[in-house]
Each structure stands twice: as C-alpha cells, then as structure tokens.
Design a protein around this motif. Structure first.
Motif, PDB file in Angstrom:
ATOM      1  N   THR A 138       0.810  -1.041   0.031  1.00  0.00           N
ATOM      2  CA  THR A 138      -0.098  -0.008   0.073  1.00  0.00           C
ATOM      3  C   THR A 138       1.003   1.310  -0.069  1.00  0.00           C
ATOM      4  O   THR A 138       1.848   1.197   0.459  1.00  0.00           O
TER       5      THR A 138
ATOM      6  N   CYS B  74      -5.994  11.941  -3.393  1.00  0.00           N
ATOM      7  CA  CYS B  74      -6.823  10.635  -3.663  1.00  0.00           C
ATOM      8  C   CYS B  74      -8.037  11.066  -4.420  1.00  0.00           C
ATOM      9  O   CYS B  74      -9.127  10.251  -4.606  1.00  0.00           O
TER      10      CYS B  74
ATOM     11  N   ARG C 270     -10.150   2.198  -5.864  1.00  0.00           N
ATOM     12  CA  ARG C 270      -9.133   1.210  -5.065  1.00  0.00           C
ATOM     13  C   ARG C 270      -8.210   1.007  -6.121  1.00  0.00           C
ATOM     14  O   ARG C 270      -7.078   0.893  -5.705  1.00  0.00           O
TER      15      ARG C 270
ATOM     16  N   THR D 199      -5.883   3.793  -6.297  1.00  0.00           N
ATOM     17  CA  THR D 199      -5.055   4.265  -5.228  1.00  0.00           C
ATOM     18  C   THR D 199      -4.034   3.257  -4.389  1.00  0.00           C
ATOM     19  O   THR D 199      -3.309   3.457  -3.850  1.00  0.00           O
TER      20      THR D 199
ATOM     21  N   PHE E 196      -5.151   1.163  -2.266  1.00  0.00           N
ATOM     22  CA  PHE E 196      -5.413   1.122  -0.655  1.00  0.00           C
ATOM     23  C   PHE E 196      -5.941  -0.212  -0.698  1.00  0.00           C
ATOM     24  O   PHE E 196      -6.725  -1.004  -1.369  1.00  0.00           O
TER      25      PHE E 196
ATOM     26  N   GLN F 105      -9.771   2.219   2.002  1.00  0.00           N
ATOM     27  CA  GLN F 105     -10.491   2.851   1.048  1.00  0.00           C
ATOM     28  C   GLN F 105     -11.775   3.251   1.879  1.00  0.00           C
ATOM     29  O   GLN F 105     -12.406   4.281   1.547  1.00  0.00           O
TER      30      GLN F 105
ATOM     31  N   SER G 251     -12.826   7.342   2.302  1.00  0.00           N
ATOM     32  CA  SER G 251     -14.094   7.890   1.711  1.00  0.00           C
ATOM     33  C   SER G 251     -15.186   8.549   3.082  1.00  0.00           C
ATOM     34  O   SER G 251     -15.401   9.696   2.642  1.00  0.00           O
TER      35      SER G 251
END
Length: 78
Positions: free
Chosen positions: A13, A34, A44, A47, A49, A54, A58
């Motif tokens: 990550t 992001c 996802r 990114t 993550f 994720q 959010s």
C-alpha cells in the motif's frame, strides 16, 4: 498441459497504517492526492489502498467536505 501457478504476492500500500495511525479528515494533502480533478474519489485499483483504507478514505473525504475543508465539486474553466 501446463498449469499456471497462482502467485501470492501481496500488493504494498502507498501508506502504512497501523492501529494508531488512520486516515483522518485533517490530512488534506493525502485526501487531495486521492481525488480526481472533478473532485471524485479515485477507485481502489488506482489508489492501491486496502478495503479498510478505502473505507476510511471515503469517510474522511465526506467529513472534510462537510466541514468545508474540501470542495464538493471542483469548477473547471473552459
């Protein structure tokens, strides 16, 4: 016939998050990285993550938008 071997390589990550360190609405630089140019949260796949990260992302973006730290929509001029 040759059988394909499944690789068990875990994706790394972009940020390391431990129990103490989580994605927070106050980390504006991380949240802006992001978001797309239109202000949407990147998926996802892009990114990279984890699912937990994720979800935190959010929630943090939504909280930052409500507190006016991030814009809901970015206006692009022609």
């Amino acid at each position: 016939m040759q059988q394909k071997k499944k690789s068990k390589n875990k994706k790394s990550t972009p940020i390391k998050i431990t129990a103490k360190h989580t994605i927070d609405y106050k980390q504006i630089d991380l949240l802006l990285s992001c978001l797309t140019e239109q202000g949407k949260i990147k998926p996802r796949k892009i990114t990279e993550f984890t699912l937990k990260q994720q979800r935190q992302l959010s929630k943090a973006v939504k909280r930052a938008r409500i507190l006016s730290l991030l814009p809901f929509v970015t206006v692009t001029e022609k």
